[in-house]
Design a protein around this motif. Structure first.
Motif, PDB file in Angstrom:
ATOM      1  N   LYS A 175       2.815  35.394   9.008  1.00  0.00           N
ATOM      2  CA  LYS A 175       3.768  36.640   9.524  1.00  0.00           C
ATOM      3  C   LYS A 175       4.431  36.290  10.827  1.00  0.00           C
ATOM      4  O   LYS A 175       3.857  35.811  11.794  1.00  0.00           O
ATOM      5  CB  LYS A 175       3.173  37.929   9.592  1.00  0.00           C
ATOM      6  CG  LYS A 175       2.835  38.506   8.570  1.00  0.00           C
ATOM      7  CD  LYS A 175       2.216  40.117   8.620  1.00  0.00           C
ATOM      8  CE  LYS A 175       1.744  40.859   7.317  1.00  0.00           C
ATOM      9  NZ  LYS A 175       1.236  42.051   7.543  1.00  0.00           N
ATOM     10  N   GLY A 176       5.811  36.002  10.830  1.00  0.00           N
ATOM     11  CA  GLY A 176       6.563  35.650  11.850  1.00  0.00           C
ATOM     12  C   GLY A 176       6.277  34.431  12.417  1.00  0.00           C
ATOM     13  O   GLY A 176       6.549  34.160  13.521  1.00  0.00           O
ATOM     14  N   TRP A 197      -2.272  32.582  -3.731  1.00  0.00           N
ATOM     15  CA  TRP A 197      -1.852  32.366  -2.304  1.00  0.00           C
ATOM     16  C   TRP A 197      -0.472  32.343  -2.280  1.00  0.00           C
ATOM     17  O   TRP A 197       0.133  33.054  -1.105  1.00  0.00           O
ATOM     18  CB  TRP A 197      -2.406  30.853  -1.833  1.00  0.00           C
ATOM     19  CG  TRP A 197      -3.866  30.468  -1.875  1.00  0.00           C
ATOM     20  CD1 TRP A 197      -4.453  29.695  -2.794  1.00  0.00           C
ATOM     21  CD2 TRP A 197      -4.823  30.969  -0.815  1.00  0.00           C
ATOM     22  NE1 TRP A 197      -5.706  29.508  -2.593  1.00  0.00           N
ATOM     23  CE2 TRP A 197      -5.913  30.304  -1.649  1.00  0.00           C
ATOM     24  CE3 TRP A 197      -4.658  31.640   0.384  1.00  0.00           C
ATOM     25  CZ2 TRP A 197      -7.199  30.297  -0.555  1.00  0.00           C
ATOM     26  CZ3 TRP A 197      -5.930  31.837   0.887  1.00  0.00           C
ATOM     27  CH2 TRP A 197      -6.964  31.186   0.500  1.00  0.00           C
ATOM     28  N   SER A 198       0.529  32.130  -3.258  1.00  0.00           N
ATOM     29  CA  SER A 198       1.743  32.212  -3.121  1.00  0.00           C
ATOM     30  C   SER A 198       2.229  33.627  -2.953  1.00  0.00           C
ATOM     31  O   SER A 198       3.081  34.089  -2.456  1.00  0.00           O
ATOM     32  CB  SER A 198       2.260  31.260  -4.124  1.00  0.00           C
ATOM     33  OG  SER A 198       2.203  29.985  -4.045  1.00  0.00           O
ATOM     34  N   LEU A 199       1.374  34.380  -3.891  1.00  0.00           N
ATOM     35  CA  LEU A 199       2.034  35.807  -3.982  1.00  0.00           C
ATOM     36  C   LEU A 199       1.991  36.611  -2.751  1.00  0.00           C
ATOM     37  O   LEU A 199       2.703  37.308  -2.315  1.00  0.00           O
ATOM     38  CB  LEU A 199       1.062  36.207  -5.252  1.00  0.00           C
ATOM     39  CG  LEU A 199       1.454  36.551  -6.709  1.00  0.00           C
ATOM     40  CD1 LEU A 199       0.433  36.734  -7.638  1.00  0.00           C
ATOM     41  CD2 LEU A 199       2.821  37.051  -6.898  1.00  0.00           C
ATOM     42  N   ARG A 227       6.605  38.350 -11.497  1.00  0.00           N
ATOM     43  CA  ARG A 227       7.367  39.181 -12.205  1.00  0.00           C
ATOM     44  C   ARG A 227       6.565  40.675 -12.178  1.00  0.00           C
ATOM     45  O   ARG A 227       7.280  41.553 -11.923  1.00  0.00           O
ATOM     46  CB  ARG A 227       7.696  38.638 -13.832  1.00  0.00           C
ATOM     47  CG  ARG A 227       8.801  37.673 -13.832  1.00  0.00           C
ATOM     48  CD  ARG A 227       9.203  37.523 -15.335  1.00  0.00           C
ATOM     49  NE  ARG A 227       8.120  37.028 -16.305  1.00  0.00           N
ATOM     50  CZ  ARG A 227       7.732  35.923 -16.561  1.00  0.00           C
ATOM     51  NH1 ARG A 227       8.490  34.729 -16.010  1.00  0.00           N
ATOM     52  NH2 ARG A 227       6.831  35.498 -17.273  1.00  0.00           N
ATOM     53  N   LEU A 228       5.254  40.420 -12.564  1.00  0.00           N
ATOM     54  CA  LEU A 228       4.597  41.921 -12.665  1.00  0.00           C
ATOM     55  C   LEU A 228       4.599  42.348 -11.036  1.00  0.00           C
ATOM     56  O   LEU A 228       4.523  43.678 -11.060  1.00  0.00           O
ATOM     57  CB  LEU A 228       2.998  41.521 -12.861  1.00  0.00           C
ATOM     58  CG  LEU A 228       2.002  42.441 -13.076  1.00  0.00           C
ATOM     59  CD1 LEU A 228       2.404  43.174 -14.251  1.00  0.00           C
ATOM     60  CD2 LEU A 228       0.520  41.879 -13.095  1.00  0.00           C
ATOM     61  N   ASN A 229       4.714  41.726 -10.127  1.00  0.00           N
ATOM     62  CA  ASN A 229       4.713  42.131  -8.575  1.00  0.00           C
ATOM     63  C   ASN A 229       6.178  42.416  -8.208  1.00  0.00           C
ATOM     64  O   ASN A 229       6.414  42.719  -6.768  1.00  0.00           O
ATOM     65  CB  ASN A 229       3.852  41.564  -7.731  1.00  0.00           C
ATOM     66  CG  ASN A 229       2.355  41.521  -8.013  1.00  0.00           C
ATOM     67  OD1 ASN A 229       1.724  42.740  -7.767  1.00  0.00           O
ATOM     68  ND2 ASN A 229       1.657  40.624  -8.953  1.00  0.00           N
ATOM     69  N   LYS A 230       7.244  42.025  -9.099  1.00  0.00           N
ATOM     70  CA  LYS A 230       8.515  42.129  -8.713  1.00  0.00           C
ATOM     71  C   LYS A 230       8.834  41.470  -7.398  1.00  0.00           C
ATOM     72  O   LYS A 230       9.678  41.801  -6.593  1.00  0.00           O
ATOM     73  CB  LYS A 230       8.872  43.710  -8.550  1.00  0.00           C
ATOM     74  CG  LYS A 230       8.822  44.752  -9.519  1.00  0.00           C
ATOM     75  CD  LYS A 230       9.159  45.934  -9.221  1.00  0.00           C
ATOM     76  CE  LYS A 230       9.253  46.800 -10.807  1.00  0.00           C
ATOM     77  NZ  LYS A 230       8.074  46.957 -11.524  1.00  0.00           N
ATOM     78  N   LEU A 231       8.245  40.272  -7.370  1.00  0.00           N
ATOM     79  CA  LEU A 231       8.585  39.252  -6.415  1.00  0.00           C
ATOM     80  C   LEU A 231       9.335  38.092  -7.020  1.00  0.00           C
ATOM     81  O   LEU A 231       9.633  37.019  -6.187  1.00  0.00           O
ATOM     82  CB  LEU A 231       7.114  38.904  -5.773  1.00  0.00           C
ATOM     83  CG  LEU A 231       6.338  39.801  -5.150  1.00  0.00           C
ATOM     84  CD1 LEU A 231       5.014  39.267  -4.724  1.00  0.00           C
ATOM     85  CD2 LEU A 231       6.988  40.262  -3.737  1.00  0.00           C
ATOM     86  N   ALA A 244       4.217  35.465  -0.127  1.00  0.00           N
ATOM     87  CA  ALA A 244       5.440  35.912  -0.574  1.00  0.00           C
ATOM     88  C   ALA A 244       5.662  37.451  -0.275  1.00  0.00           C
ATOM     89  O   ALA A 244       6.699  38.038   0.169  1.00  0.00           O
ATOM     90  CB  ALA A 244       5.842  35.613  -2.080  1.00  0.00           C
ATOM     91  N   ARG A 245       4.747  38.265  -0.559  1.00  0.00           N
ATOM     92  CA  ARG A 245       4.847  39.638  -0.014  1.00  0.00           C
ATOM     93  C   ARG A 245       4.784  40.152   1.111  1.00  0.00           C
ATOM     94  O   ARG A 245       5.536  41.018   1.985  1.00  0.00           O
ATOM     95  CB  ARG A 245       3.811  40.485  -1.222  1.00  0.00           C
ATOM     96  CG  ARG A 245       4.079  41.988  -0.996  1.00  0.00           C
ATOM     97  CD  ARG A 245       2.828  42.783  -1.383  1.00  0.00           C
ATOM     98  NE  ARG A 245       1.755  42.698  -0.669  1.00  0.00           N
ATOM     99  CZ  ARG A 245       0.714  43.071  -0.871  1.00  0.00           C
ATOM    100  NH1 ARG A 245       0.216  43.839  -2.022  1.00  0.00           N
ATOM    101  NH2 ARG A 245      -0.666  42.750  -0.208  1.00  0.00           N
TER     102      ARG A 245
END
Length: 547
Positions: free
Chosen positions: A251-252, A295-297, A325-329, A300-301
């Motif tokens: 983050k940041g 890890w990527s998911l 796609r399931l997580n709209k990412l 990304a979120r």
């Protein structure tokens, strides 16, 4: 041994009694196997001086062939196993109440963690309303159906179906007579011989999931789970807490831009000036051995990161895309790369392209078979191996973390942006935290040696180009170049590629290891931070001192 016939209690040797009473280990050292000749299975024991007693699992097919179950003289029974499962469930429930664990109808966690919960060689994971029963020792086979039925009837956490995954293989220590003596094993509606691998992913109690598929959540992210996929259903739940740590770390996160002047001490093209290598306006993650990209998911979120996920398996990457796609990412404006590539050749390619990432994460399997094409696999260890590879006599390679982690570090560390992180995980019981740290440090030393040569070559090429474009004739140019030293000092290169160990990541509450496992460092994550590159003022000072 002396055998007490009433309860088949074995009297162990004085040597075994001394080790247990003094060290109180969960696992007995392998050299004590000589004291247990002809003995296999779950054994109740006492010491000759009655200093120790308990139950012991002896299974020579396991990496740790002798594991203490408990310190009770009563033989292990169905009741004991049910009590241990109930105690483990209650402990997980308490962890959930403390906020250390998500234990809802759609989450994933571990109910029973082998020896930590009093049953070595047996583990139980929950994915939504379904349990996966992992059997590592054939000596628990007689309890499988009882355990499965008990799980569907427990009142602490609802489980509607139980799937079985067997990790049992034959082992070279058994003679043919011993194999026959141990009998067959009941895992399905078929009898499976002891030296074959039992089928995986069979529903043995309760109801089957539709198409053996469920969706579970972890930290609010959804994942596709295939309950028939045995040990790899689509989500490694032992990394749950570490994924959250990764998101917090990224983050940041603002790393230092990399330029040719900062890296090589000179512009690679003097007439174009300083070259700044590509840099994205948001954090970047390189996820090596990405599997289904959990890890990527989360990066990304939670960290708004751009991710590059690398894996050999096209099937795993397809599941990963479905998870995004399931997580709209799957935002087209955000770059998420799914790269079907073997790790070594992929890392080679990224280094040659001079790519940089804020975080490079290595979470390799314990073992993997690699097809040798191009620069796949680590470099050959001998000239003979090099020749055989070139001639095509060796077309596959067996990767193992124990032998080749250093080679991964050599390729991945240069891809970390200054101020960024290299995160390294060890997923094998046979490698200690100290072993992992030693391999990484050796790899980082090799990075310095490799980059020392590379930087010298780049400086030479850059200066030769400058002389040529300035009109200096070849003979005079070559003479000037011969009298110049372009090789950097070790101190210079160490400054450019210096990494500090800044953190260690472990297991979540439902996997929390005992003291023995902590010492060994299983699933230990070591977090390394790359030092910032020198400023232009520091470079000028260094150059004047060199001249």
């Amino acid at each position: 041994f002396s055998v007490f016939p009433m309860h088949r209690i074995l009297q162990v040797s004085r040597r075994v009694e001394s080790v247990i009473s003094n060290l109180k280990p969960k696992e007995l050292p392998k050299y004590l196997l000589d004291d247990f000749k002809g003995v296999e299975g779950v054994v109740t024991f006492v010491g000759p001086q009655r200093l120790v007693k308990g139950n012991l699992l002896i299974d020579r097919s396991l990496q740790q062939p002798m594991q203490i179950i408990n310190n009770n003289i009563e033989p292990v029974s169905v009741n004991y196993i049910e009590e241990r499962i109930t105690a483990a469930l209650q402990q997980r429930k308490q962890s959930a109440m403390n906020g250390e664990l998500e234990m809802n109808s759609d989450t994933a966690f571990r109910i029973l963690n082998q020896g930590r919960d009093g049953i070595p060689g047996l583990a139980i994971d929950v994915f939504g309303g379904y349990a996966i029963l992992h059997i590592y020792s054939r000596h628990w086979d007689e309890y499988v159906q009882s355990i499965a039925r008990f799980l569907t009837k427990n009142t602490i956490h609802e489980i509607c179906g139980v799937y079985l995954t067997s990790h049992i293989r034959g082992h070279k220590h058994q003679t043919e007579e011993e194999k026959k003596a141990t009998g067959s094993h009941y895992y399905t509606n078929k009898l499976v011989e002891p030296d074959s691998q039992a089928p995986r992913g069979l529903c043995i109690a309760g109801k089957k999931a539709h198409d053996h598929h469920v969706i579970v959540t972890e930290h609010g992210l959804k994942y596709h789970i295939n309950l028939k996929n045995g040990n790899a259903p689509g989500l490694y739940i032992d990394q749950r807490d570490n994924k959250k740590k990764l998101a917090q770390l990224m983050k940041g996160l603002k790393t230092q831009p990399v330029s040719d002047i900062a890296l090589y001490g000179t512009s690679l093209n003097p007439f174009l000036g300083e070259k700044i290598f590509e840099r994205k306006p948001f954090p970047t993650l390189l996820n090596v051995f990405s599997f289904t990209c959990s890890w990527s998911l989360i990066a990304a979120r939670d960290a708004n990161a751009s991710t590059t996920s690398m894996d050999m398996s096209s099937k795993s990457l397809e599941i990963a895309k479905s998870n995004f796609r399931l997580n709209k990412l799957d935002d087209p404006n955000k770059e998420h790369v799914f790269w079907e590539k073997e790790a070594f050749s992929g890392l080679h390619a990224l280094e040659s392209q001079e790519k940089y990432f804020d975080v490079v994460l290595l979470d390799p399997p314990t073992f993997s078979r690699i097809r040798l094409k191009g620069k796949a696999g680590p470099p050959p260890k001998t000239e003979a191996e090099k020749r055989e590879r070139k001639m095509g006599k060796i077309d596959t390679f067996s990767f193992s973390t124990e032998e080749h982690y250093k080679d991964l570090v050599i390729l991945s560390a240069p891809l970390v942006s200054p101020g960024g992180y290299l995160i390294t995980f060890c997923n094998t019981h046979s490698m200690t935290k100290a072993d992992l740290k030693e391999q990484i440090e050796e790899g980082l030393k090799e990075v310095v040696n490799k980059k020392k040569i590379q930087i010298g070559e780049r400086r030479f090429v850059a200066h030769r180009r400058k002389l040529r474009l300035s009109g200096v004739k070849k003979g005079k140019r070559d003479k000037q170049l011969q009298n110049m030293n372009f090789e950097p000092t070790n101190e210079e290169v160490q400054r450019l590629y210096h990494f500090d160990l800044v953190d260690e990541w472990g297991l979540p509450a439902d996997f929390e290891p005992d003291a023995t496992q902590r010492q060994k460092g299983y699933l230990c994550g070591l977090v390394w931070k790359r030092k910032l590159l020198p400023t232009k003022e520091e470079l000028k000072k260094s150059k004047s001192e060199r001249e």
